[in-house]
Design an enzyme around this catalytic site. Structure first.
Site, PDB file in Angstrom:
ATOM      1  CE1 TYR A 189       7.306  -4.714  14.040  1.00  8.57           C
ATOM      2  CE2 TYR A 189       9.053  -5.059  15.651  1.00  8.57           C
ATOM      3  CZ  TYR A 189       8.542  -5.229  14.377  1.00  8.57           C
ATOM      4  OH  TYR A 189       9.261  -5.939  13.446  1.00  8.57           O
ATOM      5  CE  LYS A 222       6.888  -8.107  12.705  1.00  8.16           C
ATOM      6  NZ  LYS A 222       6.482  -8.331  11.321  1.00  8.16           N
ATOM      7  CG  ASN A 251      -0.253   0.072   2.536  1.00  7.04           C
ATOM      8  OD1 ASN A 251       0.977   0.117   2.603  1.00  7.04           O
ATOM      9  ND2 ASN A 251      -1.027   0.078   3.618  1.00  7.04           N
ATOM     10  CB  SER A 259      11.147  -9.403  15.005  1.00  5.20           C
ATOM     11  OG  SER A 259      12.032  -8.618  15.765  1.00  5.20           O
TER      12      SER A 259
HETATM   13  P1  NAD Z   1       9.363  -1.475   5.568  1.00  5.88           P
HETATM   14  O1  NAD Z   1       8.469  -0.546   6.289  1.00  5.88           O
HETATM   15  O2  NAD Z   1      10.451  -0.908   4.735  1.00  5.88           O
HETATM   16  O3  NAD Z   1       8.512  -2.475   4.662  1.00  5.88           O
HETATM   17  C1  NAD Z   1       7.190  -2.849   4.986  1.00  5.88           C
HETATM   18  C2  NAD Z   1       6.345  -2.650   3.744  1.00  5.88           C
HETATM   19  O4  NAD Z   1       4.992  -3.049   4.025  1.00  5.88           O
HETATM   20  C3  NAD Z   1       6.297  -1.192   3.290  1.00  5.88           C
HETATM   21  O5  NAD Z   1       6.547  -1.137   1.900  1.00  5.88           O
HETATM   22  C4  NAD Z   1       4.871  -0.749   3.623  1.00  5.88           C
HETATM   23  O6  NAD Z   1       4.403   0.240   2.737  1.00  5.88           O
HETATM   24  C5  NAD Z   1       4.122  -2.063   3.497  1.00  5.88           C
HETATM   25  N1  NAD Z   1       2.875  -2.149   4.267  1.00  5.88           N
HETATM   26  C6  NAD Z   1       2.679  -1.822   5.569  1.00  5.88           C
HETATM   27  N2  NAD Z   1       1.400  -2.084   5.911  1.00  5.88           N
HETATM   28  C7  NAD Z   1       0.793  -2.590   4.813  1.00  5.88           C
HETATM   29  C8  NAD Z   1      -0.522  -3.058   4.552  1.00  5.88           C
HETATM   30  N3  NAD Z   1      -1.486  -3.045   5.486  1.00  5.88           N
HETATM   31  N4  NAD Z   1      -0.823  -3.504   3.308  1.00  5.88           N
HETATM   32  C9  NAD Z   1       0.140  -3.510   2.330  1.00  5.88           C
HETATM   33  N5  NAD Z   1       1.396  -3.088   2.529  1.00  5.88           N
HETATM   34  C10 NAD Z   1       1.722  -2.632   3.762  1.00  5.88           C
HETATM   35  O7  NAD Z   1       9.980  -2.482   6.657  1.00  5.88           O
HETATM   36  P2  NAD Z   1      11.123  -3.577   6.523  1.00  5.88           P
HETATM   37  O8  NAD Z   1      12.251  -3.155   7.370  1.00  5.88           O
HETATM   38  O9  NAD Z   1      11.339  -3.934   5.113  1.00  5.88           O
HETATM   39  O10 NAD Z   1      10.415  -4.780   7.280  1.00  5.88           O
HETATM   40  C11 NAD Z   1       9.691  -5.789   6.601  1.00  5.88           C
HETATM   41  C12 NAD Z   1       9.090  -6.738   7.616  1.00  5.88           C
HETATM   42  O11 NAD Z   1      10.137  -7.297   8.403  1.00  5.88           O
HETATM   43  C13 NAD Z   1       8.127  -6.071   8.589  1.00  5.88           C
HETATM   44  O12 NAD Z   1       7.070  -6.973   8.842  1.00  5.88           O
HETATM   45  C14 NAD Z   1       8.973  -5.878   9.836  1.00  5.88           C
HETATM   46  O13 NAD Z   1       8.198  -5.857  10.994  1.00  5.88           O
HETATM   47  C15 NAD Z   1       9.852  -7.106   9.778  1.00  5.88           C
HETATM   48  N6  NAD Z   1      11.108  -6.934  10.514  1.00  5.88           N
HETATM   49  C16 NAD Z   1      11.903  -5.859  10.239  1.00  5.88           C
HETATM   50  C17 NAD Z   1      13.090  -5.676  10.933  1.00  5.88           C
HETATM   51  C18 NAD Z   1      13.950  -4.471  10.709  1.00  5.88           C
HETATM   52  O14 NAD Z   1      14.739  -4.129  11.577  1.00  5.88           O
HETATM   53  N7  NAD Z   1      13.870  -3.807   9.556  1.00  5.88           N
HETATM   54  C19 NAD Z   1      13.482  -6.623  11.902  1.00  5.88           C
HETATM   55  C20 NAD Z   1      12.655  -7.723  12.148  1.00  5.88           C
HETATM   56  C21 NAD Z   1      11.468  -7.864  11.442  1.00  5.88           C
HETATM   57  C1  WQD Z   2      20.602  -1.054  18.021  1.00  7.01           C
HETATM   58  C2  WQD Z   2      21.551  -0.596  19.127  1.00  7.01           C
HETATM   59  C3  WQD Z   2      20.518   0.887  20.704  1.00  7.01           C
HETATM   60  C4  WQD Z   2      19.860   4.158  17.857  1.00  7.01           C
HETATM   61  C5  WQD Z   2      14.967  -2.815  16.758  1.00  7.01           C
HETATM   62  C6  WQD Z   2      13.666  -3.449  17.153  1.00  7.01           C
HETATM   63  C7  WQD Z   2      13.662  -4.896  16.774  1.00  7.01           C
HETATM   64  C8  WQD Z   2      14.008  -5.075  15.293  1.00  7.01           C
HETATM   65  C9  WQD Z   2      15.248  -4.341  14.917  1.00  7.01           C
HETATM   66  C10 WQD Z   2      12.013  -5.173  14.035  1.00  7.01           C
HETATM   67  C11 WQD Z   2      20.900  -0.577  20.506  1.00  7.01           C
HETATM   68  C12 WQD Z   2      21.615   1.599  19.940  1.00  7.01           C
HETATM   69  C13 WQD Z   2      20.220   2.956  18.438  1.00  7.01           C
HETATM   70  C14 WQD Z   2      20.554   5.338  18.230  1.00  7.01           C
HETATM   71  C15 WQD Z   2      21.914   4.028  19.725  1.00  7.01           C
HETATM   72  N1  WQD Z   2      13.000  -4.549  14.450  1.00  7.01           N
HETATM   73  N2  WQD Z   2      21.222   2.893  19.361  1.00  7.01           N
HETATM   74  N3  WQD Z   2      21.565   5.220  19.148  1.00  7.01           N
HETATM   75  O1  WQD Z   2      16.602  -1.820  19.239  1.00  7.01           O
HETATM   76  O2  WQD Z   2      18.193  -3.682  18.590  1.00  7.01           O
HETATM   77  O3  WQD Z   2      16.027  -3.476  17.442  1.00  7.01           O
HETATM   78  O4  WQD Z   2      15.173  -2.983  15.345  1.00  7.01           O
HETATM   79  O5  WQD Z   2      11.609  -6.249  14.358  1.00  7.01           O
HETATM   80  O6  WQD Z   2      12.402  -5.383  17.068  1.00  7.01           O
HETATM   81  O7  WQD Z   2      13.501  -3.321  18.556  1.00  7.01           O
HETATM   82  O8  WQD Z   2      17.756  -1.811  16.967  1.00  7.01           O
HETATM   83  O9  WQD Z   2      18.946  -0.165  15.598  1.00  7.01           O
HETATM   84  O10 WQD Z   2      17.242   0.645  17.285  1.00  7.01           O
HETATM   85  O11 WQD Z   2      19.395  -0.295  18.091  1.00  7.01           O
HETATM   86  O12 WQD Z   2      22.813   3.984  20.553  1.00  7.01           O
HETATM   87  O13 WQD Z   2      20.267   6.451  17.755  1.00  7.01           O
HETATM   88  O14 WQD Z   2      21.942   0.755  18.865  1.00  7.01           O
HETATM   89  O15 WQD Z   2      20.478   1.298  22.037  1.00  7.01           O
HETATM   90  O16 WQD Z   2      21.894  -0.936  21.444  1.00  7.01           O
HETATM   91  P1  WQD Z   2      17.165  -2.686  18.206  1.00  7.01           P
HETATM   92  P2  WQD Z   2      18.293  -0.329  16.915  1.00  7.01           P
END
Ligand code: NAD
Ligand code: WQD
Length: 339
Positions: free
Chosen positions: A149, A153, A32, A124
């Site tokens: 969040y 998950k 979206n 995650s």
């Molecule tokens: P992102 O926000 O770049 O990508 C998510 C995409 O989903 C976006 O393009 C957004 O527009 C789309 N989206 C959101 N809600 C929607 C909906 N209702 N319908 C259709 N599209 C929708 O994030 P990302 O970093 O690429 O993460 C992808 C997935 O991986 C997410 O589910 C996120 O929670 C998970 N994840 C991310 C991380 C991280 O640190 N980036 C870590 C662990 C898990």
């Molecule tokens: C990494 C380290 C901070 C920002 C998050 C979500 C997790 C997953 C990945 C989706 C930590 C430190 C950060 C800054 C800092 N996402 N930090 N200054 O918190 O490990 O994980 O993203 O699933 O669910 O919680 O990632 O990149 O925010 O932090 O010192 O400006 O960097 O304290 O030690 P995190 P992060």
């Protein structure tokens, strides 16, 4: 035969689209564009020289999603679509539960109604909560998440497990990502956060490029080798490759629920990342030590051995390459896809 990639225009989704196309899969994208830009998909096409259909569709829009399944033969879904900002989820829990959990249930209903029961889900490391000791293993107890969040998950994992229990035709692979950073080598696609980034690497690269003044390091009094938080950073292209392996595994008929950590198994502190970035790029980072960020833990890294044994997957790119590639993307596209 095609793979539907929900959220395929996002950070991890766009990199996975590239790797799927390079591996010879046909793909269809549904997004979206709430947190992404359709230009990322144009760049995926440019990088791979391949075309595919992209639908602007919310996964909660049953009719729209049903049309996608009717117009294409979808064999499996890689489900990235969702909201991912930890802090925002505390302010807007209803939006997060609706989008992430409601959206996943609606998606699964449409999948079931169209006879597609293979799903790879973006979970995650956050599902391990605060109480497990690293290295984190898939067999450890999950839950005890500290924000809405993370709870979405955790709950979606349980929902997918229950769906598989109730109907043995369903197969769900839950991929627990650690900390994805880096970008495609070309510098054409990468992470493009809205507003001020919450995560370490995009904040750091925005300081490096001069968009932000100073990186705050959240605490230097943790019980780690230098007092700053330790995480398992993983290159997004390695992560994308993990999805290709997971989808292959599911399409080869490996049944039921399978859970894999996708990480490197190595922990780096915030100061290690700053030093690694400076070494890899020659750019100095202006930073200061501030108080701990609420909800953070000292150390979080994976045991990735199961993914190696079962999927034949392991991360190949080191922290230096992650920093170099993050920087190439940021410096070539200081305004993301608007450049
Ligand atoms: P992102 O926000 O770049 O990508 C998510 C995409 O989903 C976006 O393009 C957004 O527009 C789309 N989206 C959101 N809600 C929607 C909906 N209702 N319908 C259709 N599209 C929708 O994030 P990302 O970093 O690429 O993460 C992808 C997935 O991986 C997410 O589910 C996120 O929670 C998970 N994840 C991310 C991380 C991280 O640190 N980036 C870590 C662990 C898990
Ligand atoms: C990494 C380290 C901070 C920002 C998050 C979500 C997790 C997953 C990945 C989706 C930590 C430190 C950060 C800054 C800092 N996402 N930090 N200054 O918190 O490990 O994980 O993203 O699933 O669910 O919680 O990632 O990149 O925010 O932090 O010192 O400006 O960097 O304290 O030690 P995190 P992060």
């Amino acid at each position: 035969m095609a793979i539907l990639v929900t959220g395929g225009a996002g950070f991890i989704g766009s990199h996975t689209c590239v790797e799927l196309l390079n591996a010879g899969y046909d793909i269809v994208v549904a997004d979206n564009y709430y947190n992404s830009n359709p230009k990322s998909l144009e760049r995926v096409k440019e990088l791979t020289g391949k075309d595919f259909k992209a639908y602007e569709c919310d996964i909660r829009d049953t009719e729209g999603m049903d049309k996608i399944f009717k117009e294409n033969k979808i064999d499996a879904v890689i489900h990235f679509a969702g909201l991912k900002a930890v802090g925002e989820s505390c302010r807007k829990p209803m939006e997060y539960y609706d989008n992430n959990i409601g959206g996943t249930i609606k998606l699964c209903e449409v999948m079931r109604d169209n006879g597609c029961k293979n799903i790879v889900f973006s979970s995650s490391a956050t599902v391990y909560g605060m109480n497990n000791v690293s290295p984190l293993k898939e067999t450890m107890k999950t839950g005890g998440t500290t924000n809405p969040y993370g709870t979405t998950k955790y709950m979606i994992e349980i929902i997918l497990e229950d769906i598989c229990k109730a109907d043995s035709e369903w197969n769900a692979t839950l991929l627990r990502y650690f900390n994805p950073i880096g970008a495609h080598k070309s510098g054409r696609i990468g992470e493009n956060p809205n507003g001020i980034p919450n995560n370490l690497m995009p904040y750091l690269t925005q300081v490096a490029v001069g968009k932000l003044e100073c990186l705050s390091v959240f605490g230097n009094d943790y019980d780690t080798h230098d007092g700053t938080g330790v995480r398992d950073y993983i290159h997004v292209v390695d992560l994308a490759d993990g999805h290709v392996k997971a989808v292959k595994n599911i399409l080869e008929g490996n049944k039921g629920v399978q859970i894999f950590n996708l990480g490197t198994g190595k922990g780096y502190s915030v100061l290690d990342v700053i030093n690694g970035f400076e070494k890899a790029t020659g750019v100095k980072i202006n930073y200061k030590i501030v108080d701990r960020r609420p909800g953070d833990i000292a150390t979080c890294y994976s045991d990735p051995s199961k993914a190696k044994e079962v999927l034949g997957w392991e991360a190949k790119r080191d922290i230096e390459e992650m920093c170099e590639d993050s920087w190439r993307w940021q410096s070539q596209n200081p305004n993301g896809f608007e450049d």
